[in-house]
Each structure stands twice: as structure tokens, then as C-alpha cells.
Write a protein that holds these residues in place. Structure first.
Motif, PDB file in Angstrom:
ATOM      1  N   SER A  67       0.854  -1.193   0.000  1.00 35.37           N
ATOM      2  CA  SER A  67       0.000   0.000   0.000  1.00 35.37           C
ATOM      3  C   SER A  67       0.890   1.243   0.000  1.00 35.37           C
ATOM      4  O   SER A  67       2.039   1.196   0.457  1.00 35.37           O
ATOM      5  CB  SER A  67      -0.918   0.023   1.216  1.00 35.37           C
ATOM      6  OG  SER A  67      -0.176   0.286   2.396  1.00 35.37           O
ATOM      7  N   LEU A  68       0.319   2.316  -0.497  1.00 31.10           N
ATOM      8  CA  LEU A  68       1.064   3.576  -0.492  1.00 31.10           C
ATOM      9  C   LEU A  68       1.438   3.976   0.932  1.00 31.10           C
ATOM     10  O   LEU A  68       2.550   4.416   1.185  1.00 31.10           O
ATOM     11  CB  LEU A  68       0.242   4.684  -1.150  1.00 31.10           C
ATOM     12  CG  LEU A  68       0.048   4.563  -2.655  1.00 31.10           C
ATOM     13  CD1 LEU A  68      -0.937   5.615  -3.145  1.00 31.10           C
ATOM     14  CD2 LEU A  68       1.370   4.686  -3.383  1.00 31.10           C
ATOM     15  N   GLU A  69       0.509   3.807   1.862  1.00 32.94           N
ATOM     16  CA  GLU A  69       0.764   4.186   3.251  1.00 32.94           C
ATOM     17  C   GLU A  69       1.933   3.398   3.848  1.00 32.94           C
ATOM     18  O   GLU A  69       2.803   3.965   4.509  1.00 32.94           O
ATOM     19  CB  GLU A  69      -0.499   3.989   4.094  1.00 32.94           C
ATOM     20  CG  GLU A  69      -0.316   4.367   5.549  1.00 32.94           C
ATOM     21  CD  GLU A  69       0.057   5.831   5.770  1.00 32.94           C
ATOM     22  OE1 GLU A  69       0.776   6.104   6.749  1.00 32.94           O
ATOM     23  OE2 GLU A  69      -0.351   6.702   4.979  1.00 32.94           O
ATOM     24  N   ALA A  70       1.954   2.092   3.606  1.00 32.40           N
ATOM     25  CA  ALA A  70       3.037   1.260   4.153  1.00 32.40           C
ATOM     26  C   ALA A  70       4.388   1.671   3.569  1.00 32.40           C
ATOM     27  O   ALA A  70       5.381   1.766   4.300  1.00 32.40           O
ATOM     28  CB  ALA A  70       2.759  -0.214   3.871  1.00 32.40           C
ATOM     29  N   ILE A  71       4.424   1.943   2.289  1.00 31.99           N
ATOM     30  CA  ILE A  71       5.687   2.328   1.649  1.00 31.99           C
ATOM     31  C   ILE A  71       6.109   3.715   2.116  1.00 31.99           C
ATOM     32  O   ILE A  71       7.286   3.939   2.426  1.00 31.99           O
ATOM     33  CB  ILE A  71       5.573   2.236   0.120  1.00 31.99           C
ATOM     34  CG1 ILE A  71       5.384   0.766  -0.275  1.00 31.99           C
ATOM     35  CG2 ILE A  71       6.809   2.829  -0.565  1.00 31.99           C
ATOM     36  CD1 ILE A  71       5.016   0.547  -1.712  1.00 31.99           C
ATOM     37  N   ARG A  72       5.158   4.646   2.186  1.00 26.55           N
ATOM     38  CA  ARG A  72       5.488   5.991   2.708  1.00 26.55           C
ATOM     39  C   ARG A  72       6.079   5.891   4.109  1.00 26.55           C
ATOM     40  O   ARG A  72       7.089   6.545   4.407  1.00 26.55           O
ATOM     41  CB  ARG A  72       4.242   6.872   2.748  1.00 26.55           C
ATOM     42  CG  ARG A  72       3.841   7.467   1.436  1.00 26.55           C
ATOM     43  CD  ARG A  72       2.792   8.560   1.627  1.00 26.55           C
ATOM     44  NE  ARG A  72       1.617   8.090   2.327  1.00 26.55           N
ATOM     45  CZ  ARG A  72       0.475   7.742   1.746  1.00 26.55           C
ATOM     46  NH1 ARG A  72       0.347   7.800   0.433  1.00 26.55           N
ATOM     47  NH2 ARG A  72      -0.551   7.345   2.466  1.00 26.55           N
ATOM     48  N   THR A  73       5.468   5.092   4.956  1.00 22.42           N
ATOM     49  CA  THR A  73       5.945   4.939   6.333  1.00 22.42           C
ATOM     50  C   THR A  73       7.351   4.358   6.364  1.00 22.42           C
ATOM     51  O   THR A  73       8.220   4.833   7.101  1.00 22.42           O
ATOM     52  CB  THR A  73       4.974   4.052   7.139  1.00 22.42           C
ATOM     53  OG1 THR A  73       3.696   4.697   7.161  1.00 22.42           O
ATOM     54  CG2 THR A  73       5.463   3.821   8.554  1.00 22.42           C
ATOM     55  N   GLN A  74       7.593   3.339   5.556  1.00 26.06           N
ATOM     56  CA  GLN A  74       8.915   2.697   5.505  1.00 26.06           C
ATOM     57  C   GLN A  74       9.988   3.680   5.029  1.00 26.06           C
ATOM     58  O   GLN A  74      11.058   3.766   5.614  1.00 26.06           O
ATOM     59  CB  GLN A  74       8.862   1.484   4.568  1.00 26.06           C
ATOM     60  CG  GLN A  74      10.148   0.708   4.484  1.00 26.06           C
ATOM     61  CD  GLN A  74      10.251  -0.374   5.536  1.00 26.06           C
ATOM     62  OE1 GLN A  74       9.336  -0.595   6.305  1.00 26.06           O
ATOM     63  NE2 GLN A  74      11.358  -1.032   5.550  1.00 26.06           N
ATOM     64  N   VAL A  75       9.685   4.412   3.967  1.00 24.24           N
ATOM     65  CA  VAL A  75      10.668   5.365   3.425  1.00 24.24           C
ATOM     66  C   VAL A  75      10.902   6.492   4.435  1.00 24.24           C
ATOM     67  O   VAL A  75      12.045   6.888   4.668  1.00 24.24           O
ATOM     68  CB  VAL A  75      10.209   5.929   2.060  1.00 24.24           C
ATOM     69  CG1 VAL A  75      11.138   7.022   1.576  1.00 24.24           C
ATOM     70  CG2 VAL A  75      10.122   4.804   1.026  1.00 24.24           C
ATOM     71  N   THR A  76       9.843   6.964   5.039  1.00 26.60           N
ATOM     72  CA  THR A  76       9.957   8.074   5.994  1.00 26.60           C
ATOM     73  C   THR A  76      10.729   7.682   7.240  1.00 26.60           C
ATOM     74  O   THR A  76      11.648   8.390   7.668  1.00 26.60           O
ATOM     75  CB  THR A  76       8.554   8.581   6.395  1.00 26.60           C
ATOM     76  OG1 THR A  76       7.855   9.005   5.227  1.00 26.60           O
ATOM     77  CG2 THR A  76       8.656   9.743   7.373  1.00 26.60           C
ATOM     78  N   ASN A  77      10.377   6.557   7.821  1.00 28.60           N
ATOM     79  CA  ASN A  77      10.922   6.178   9.129  1.00 28.60           C
ATOM     80  C   ASN A  77      12.045   5.155   9.086  1.00 28.60           C
ATOM     81  O   ASN A  77      12.748   4.980  10.071  1.00 28.60           O
ATOM     82  CB  ASN A  77       9.792   5.631  10.011  1.00 28.60           C
ATOM     83  CG  ASN A  77       8.709   6.642  10.213  1.00 28.60           C
ATOM     84  OD1 ASN A  77       8.964   7.818  10.423  1.00 28.60           O
ATOM     85  ND2 ASN A  77       7.466   6.208  10.119  1.00 28.60           N
ATOM     86  N   GLY A  78      12.174   4.437   7.970  1.00 26.55           N
ATOM     87  CA  GLY A  78      13.135   3.355   7.913  1.00 26.55           C
ATOM     88  C   GLY A  78      12.660   2.186   8.774  1.00 26.55           C
ATOM     89  O   GLY A  78      11.656   2.271   9.467  1.00 26.55           O
ATOM     90  N   LYS A  79      13.392   1.094   8.714  1.00 26.31           N
ATOM     91  CA  LYS A  79      13.061  -0.076   9.533  1.00 26.31           C
ATOM     92  C   LYS A  79      14.168  -1.093   9.346  1.00 26.31           C
ATOM     93  O   LYS A  79      14.604  -1.347   8.228  1.00 26.31           O
ATOM     94  CB  LYS A  79      11.724  -0.667   9.104  1.00 26.31           C
ATOM     95  CG  LYS A  79      11.242  -1.815   9.969  1.00 26.31           C
ATOM     96  CD  LYS A  79       9.865  -2.265   9.492  1.00 26.31           C
ATOM     97  CE  LYS A  79       9.383  -3.434  10.286  1.00 26.31           C
ATOM     98  NZ  LYS A  79       8.108  -3.935   9.761  1.00 26.31           N
ATOM     99  N   ASN A  80      14.619  -1.668  10.441  1.00 27.31           N
ATOM    100  CA  ASN A  80      15.703  -2.652  10.407  1.00 27.31           C
ATOM    101  C   ASN A  80      16.905  -2.070   9.656  1.00 27.31           C
ATOM    102  O   ASN A  80      17.400  -1.036  10.035  1.00 27.31           O
ATOM    103  CB  ASN A  80      15.218  -3.979   9.826  1.00 27.31           C
ATOM    104  CG  ASN A  80      14.097  -4.581  10.644  1.00 27.31           C
ATOM    105  OD1 ASN A  80      14.060  -4.445  11.853  1.00 27.31           O
ATOM    106  ND2 ASN A  80      13.160  -5.238   9.985  1.00 27.31           N
ATOM    107  N   ALA A  81      17.337  -2.697   8.583  1.00 27.34           N
ATOM    108  CA  ALA A  81      18.537  -2.247   7.871  1.00 27.34           C
ATOM    109  C   ALA A  81      18.287  -1.016   6.998  1.00 27.34           C
ATOM    110  O   ALA A  81      19.226  -0.360   6.572  1.00 27.34           O
ATOM    111  CB  ALA A  81      19.083  -3.381   7.005  1.00 27.34           C
TER     112      ALA A  81
END
Length: 109
Positions: A67-81
């Protein structure tokens, strides 16, 4: 009357399901930004760090990232590596990258 109600229903459903379709300009900008910021690890939708967590549709679906929201969140906040890009990209740029990733995943990269 039934045809009119069906038409209204379908229109409302389309707007809800896809409220802001990505424009060609947004996708072009998303591609440019992706190539400059993301392709070192995600060239061709792959992942050089964790090979199973690609940007391909199957992996996005499997890991709840389709989803756009999930990808936006990942790019914005990062996660793991993956690092956060909050300090490098503004909200519009992140949105364009998310649009690009979703579009490319649906096309099969």
C-alpha cells in the motif's frame, strides 16, 4: 433507476479505492528519486540486503507492504537495515517514490 444507482455506486467505489491516481509527472519524478536514493539497494525491485524482502508484488503482499501508506511509512521512518529518508526527502518526494514503487510492482518491475 438501477443503472443510475449502479453508476453512482461504481463511481464512489472507484474514488474510494483509488482516490489519487499517480500522474505521469509524479511517476517520472518518483523514478528519478528512486534511482537517486533507493536503487543502490533496490535496483530492479530487488533487495541486496535481505533478498526475500524485495519490492516485487508478491513480497509486498506477503510482508504487508502493498500500500502507499506502508511504503510511505517505511521510506519516511526506515526499519531494520533500511535507513529513514525523512531528513533527505520531503513528503511530496516520498509520495512520488511510493507511487513509483507500487506502479512498478504491479508491472512486475
Amino acid at each position: 433507476m438501477k443503472a443510475l444507482l449502479l453508476s453512482i455506486y461504481l463511481t464512489v467505489w472507484f474514488v474510494i479505492a483509488n482516490p489519487f491516481p499517480a500522474s505521469a509527472a509524479n511517476l517520472a519524478n518518483g523514478a528519478k528519486l528512486f534511482n537517486a536514493n533507493c536503487s543502490a539497494c533496490h535496483m530492479g525491485g530487488n533487495n541486496v540486503i535481505i533478498s526475500s524482502k524485495t519490492l516485487k508484488k508478491e513480497a509486498l503482499d506477503k510482508y504487508g507492504m502493498a500500500s502507499l501508506e506502508a511504503i510511505r511509512t517505511q521510506v519516511t521512518n526506515g526499519k531494520n537495515a533500511m535507513p529513514s529518508f525523512r531528513s533527505r526527502l520531503n513528503d511530496n518526494q516520498i509520495e512520488d517514490i511510493a507511487d513509483y514503487v507500487i506502479t512498478q510492482s504491479q508491472k512486475g518491475w
